[in-house]
Design a protein around this motif. Sequence first.
Motif, short mmCIF file in Angstrom:
data_model
loop_
_atom_site.label_atom_id
_atom_site.label_comp_id
_atom_site.label_asym_id
_atom_site.label_seq_id
_atom_site.Cartn_x
_atom_site.Cartn_y
_atom_site.Cartn_z
N ARG A 292 0.80 -1.21 0.00
CA ARG A 292 0.00 0.00 0.00
C ARG A 292 0.84 1.28 0.00
NH1 ARG A 292 -5.45 -0.30 1.02
NH2 ARG A 292 -6.27 -2.38 1.52
N ILE A 293 2.01 1.20 0.63
CA ILE A 293 2.83 2.42 0.71
C ILE A 293 4.17 2.29 -0.02
CG2 ILE A 293 1.80 3.11 2.90
CD1 ILE A 293 4.34 2.13 4.29
N ARG A 294 4.46 1.09 -0.55
CA ARG A 294 5.77 0.86 -1.20
C ARG A 294 6.06 1.91 -2.26
NH1 ARG A 294 6.35 -4.81 -3.98
NH2 ARG A 294 6.36 -5.41 -1.78
N TYR A 295 5.10 2.15 -3.14
CA TYR A 295 5.33 3.06 -4.26
C TYR A 295 4.75 4.45 -4.02
CZ TYR A 295 7.00 -0.93 -6.94
OH TYR A 295 7.73 -2.01 -7.37
N LEU A 296 4.42 4.76 -2.77
CA LEU A 296 3.92 6.10 -2.48
C LEU A 296 4.92 7.19 -2.88
CD1 LEU A 296 1.82 8.00 -1.27
CD2 LEU A 296 2.80 7.56 1.00
N PRO A 297 6.22 7.05 -2.54
CA PRO A 297 7.18 8.07 -3.00
C PRO A 297 7.25 8.18 -4.52
CG PRO A 297 8.15 6.74 -1.25
CD PRO A 297 6.88 6.06 -1.67
N VAL A 298 7.10 7.04 -5.21
CA VAL A 298 7.16 7.06 -6.68
C VAL A 298 5.94 7.77 -7.25
CG1 VAL A 298 7.31 5.66 -8.76
CG2 VAL A 298 8.50 4.93 -6.71
N ARG A 299 4.76 7.46 -6.70
CA ARG A 299 3.55 8.11 -7.19
C ARG A 299 3.59 9.62 -6.96
NH1 ARG A 299 1.14 3.39 -4.95
NH2 ARG A 299 0.54 4.50 -3.05
N LEU A 300 4.06 10.02 -5.80
CA LEU A 300 4.19 11.45 -5.52
C LEU A 300 5.21 12.10 -6.46
CD1 LEU A 300 4.18 11.38 -1.61
CD2 LEU A 300 2.34 12.19 -3.09
N ALA A 301 6.32 11.39 -6.71
CA ALA A 301 7.36 11.92 -7.60
C ALA A 301 6.85 12.01 -9.03
CB ALA A 301 8.60 11.04 -7.53
N GLU A 302 6.08 11.02 -9.46
CA GLU A 302 5.51 11.07 -10.82
C GLU A 302 4.52 12.23 -10.95
OE1 GLU A 302 5.77 6.33 -12.08
OE2 GLU A 302 3.99 7.09 -11.03
N GLY A 303 3.75 12.48 -9.88
CA GLY A 303 2.86 13.64 -9.89
C GLY A 303 3.62 14.94 -9.97
N LEU A 304 4.73 15.03 -9.22
CA LEU A 304 5.57 16.22 -9.26
C LEU A 304 6.21 16.38 -10.63
CD1 LEU A 304 6.77 18.59 -7.69
CD2 LEU A 304 8.61 17.07 -6.92
N GLY A 305 6.62 15.26 -11.24
CA GLY A 305 7.21 15.31 -12.58
C GLY A 305 6.21 15.79 -13.62
N ALA A 306 4.95 15.31 -13.52
CA ALA A 306 3.92 15.74 -14.46
C ALA A 306 3.62 17.24 -14.29
CB ALA A 306 2.65 14.93 -14.24
N LEU A 307 3.59 17.70 -13.04
CA LEU A 307 3.36 19.12 -12.78
C LEU A 307 4.53 19.95 -13.31
CD1 LEU A 307 1.71 21.37 -11.45
CD2 LEU A 307 2.91 20.88 -9.30
N ALA A 308 5.75 19.46 -13.10
CA ALA A 308 6.94 20.20 -13.56
C ALA A 308 7.00 20.28 -15.08
CB ALA A 308 8.20 19.52 -13.03
N ALA A 309 6.49 19.25 -15.75
CA ALA A 309 6.48 19.29 -17.22
C ALA A 309 5.55 20.38 -17.73
CB ALA A 309 6.04 17.92 -17.76
N ARG A 310 4.48 20.68 -16.97
CA ARG A 310 3.55 21.75 -17.37
C ARG A 310 3.99 23.11 -16.85
NH1 ARG A 310 -0.02 17.89 -15.29
NH2 ARG A 310 -0.49 19.26 -13.52
N ARG A 311 4.57 23.13 -15.67
CA ARG A 311 5.01 24.37 -15.02
C ARG A 311 6.48 24.21 -14.63
NH1 ARG A 311 0.70 25.15 -16.82
NH2 ARG A 311 -1.21 25.88 -15.80
N ARG A 312 7.36 24.64 -15.50
CA ARG A 312 8.78 24.33 -15.32
C ARG A 312 9.41 25.03 -14.13
NH1 ARG A 312 10.41 24.49 -21.79
NH2 ARG A 312 8.91 22.88 -22.40
N TRP A 313 8.77 26.07 -13.63
CA TRP A 313 9.29 26.78 -12.47
C TRP A 313 9.13 25.97 -11.19
CZ3 TRP A 313 5.33 27.10 -9.08
CH2 TRP A 313 4.03 27.14 -9.59
N VAL A 314 8.36 24.87 -11.25
CA VAL A 314 8.08 24.08 -10.04
C VAL A 314 9.37 23.50 -9.44
CG1 VAL A 314 7.04 21.91 -9.23
CG2 VAL A 314 5.70 23.53 -10.59
N VAL A 315 10.27 23.00 -10.29
CA VAL A 315 11.48 22.35 -9.76
C VAL A 315 12.41 23.35 -9.08
CG1 VAL A 315 13.56 21.06 -10.37
CG2 VAL A 315 11.37 20.37 -11.30
N PRO A 316 12.73 24.52 -9.69
CA PRO A 316 13.54 25.49 -8.95
C PRO A 316 12.91 25.93 -7.64
CG PRO A 316 13.45 26.08 -11.27
CD PRO A 316 12.48 24.96 -11.08
#
Length: 396
Positions: A354-378
Motif C-alpha cells: 500500500r505504501i511501497r510506491y507512495l514516494p514514486v507516485r508522488l514523484a511522478e505527480g511532481l514530474g507531471a506538474l513540472a512538465a507543465r510548469r517548469r518553475w516548479v522544480v527550482p
Amino acid sequence: MAHRTRTHDVPARPQSQARSPDGPRPSGRQVAVRALLALVLLYLFLVAVGVLEDGIAQMGEGFGDAVLAGVSHPLSGLFAGVLATILVQSSSVTTSTIVGLVATGVVPVETAVPMVMGANIGTTVTNTIVTMVSMRRRDEFRQVVAAATMHDLFNFLAVLVLLPLELLTGFLSSAARWLAGVVADTGITGVETTSPLAMATDPANAAVETVLSALVPAGAGLGTVMLVLGVAALYVTIRYLSKNMRAVIAGPLQEKANRSVGRAGGLVGIAVGTVAAILVVSSSIVTVTLLPLVAAGALTVRNAYPITLGANLGTTLTALLAALATGQPEGLVIALVHVLFNVTAVTLIYPLPRIRYLPVRLAEGLGALAARRRWVVPVYTGGVFVALPVVAVAAG
C-alpha cells in the motif's frame, strides 16, 4: 490492344538494412561505437556533477560546522543536517563533522540522530539540480524529475515515520549504543575506503578547479563560476548521453534490463544499488547516474526506485567501516544510527504494497506538474533544500 502493365518484383530488404520505427537499425559496429561514446559521455557527465558539487561546496565553505554546532533542538538538528550536507556536498563529511561534535560534547547523541537523518535528505539535492538541464525536453524532464525526487520523497517519508518514534522512544540511539558495545567487544576494526570512481574523476575535477582558480578568486565567486560551468556541461552531456544510450539500449535489451532489475519484487534492484554504492563509495553518484538511464528510456522510473533504495543502504556500510577505523565509540554509534535508520526505513516501507510506491507516485505527480510548469522544480529545490532549512535552523 490493351497495354499490359509490367510489374517488377521488388527484392526484399536485407535484414541488416531493416528499418526500426525510429529509422534504420544500426549495425553491430555502429552500436559498439555508440557504446564507447556513451561511456566517454558518462565519464564527462560524472566530472560535470563533480564540478557542480565542488562549486556548491566552495560557496558554502566554512559554514557547515557552524550550522551544526549552533543547534540545540532535535527538529532544528534535522534541518541543520540537510543544510550542512548541501553546503559541503557530502553526507559523509557531514556525518564525520557530527561525530566530532558528539565526541567533544558540543552536540548530544539525541540531537545528532536527527542531524544524520537530515544528512540523508541533503545528499539528494544534486539529483534534483541535475534535472533542470532537461527542462527544454518536456517528456524527458517529466521522467527525470520523477526519478530524482522519488529519492527525496522516500527519505521524507522515512523521517516522517522514524523521527517521531526516535524522539518518543530513542530506539535508534539505544540500539546503536548496544550494537556499538557488541562490535567493540568483538574487536572488529574497519578500513578507510576510497572510491575507484572518485580516483578516476578527481584529477579532471581538480584540473578544472586549478584553471578556474587562476582566473577567479576562491570563495563564492569561484563557486558560482564552477556551478554555472557544471550545469552547462551537464546540459551537453546528458543530452548526447541519453541520445546515444537510446541507440545502444533498445528493444529486447531494454526490456531485459528492466525485467532483470524488477525481479523478486525489486529485491534484485535493491541488491544492485547496494553493491554499486559500496563500490563507488557514494549513494549520490549511483542515483545521479540513474537519471540519464531514465532519460534514455533504458530504465523505467519504477525500476530505478529499488536501485535508489539499495544505494541508500550501501552508502551506510562505507561510513560504518570508516567509523570502525577511527576507533571512536561516538563515531561508531553515529555510523550505526545511519545504518539502522536506512535499514529500518526500507524494511518498514518497501514490503508494504500500500505504501511501497507512495514516494514514486508522488514523484511522478511532481514530474507531471513540472512538465507543465517548469518553475516548479527550482521553487521546490530552493524551498525544500534551502529556505525551509535556513528558517528552521535560525529559529532553533
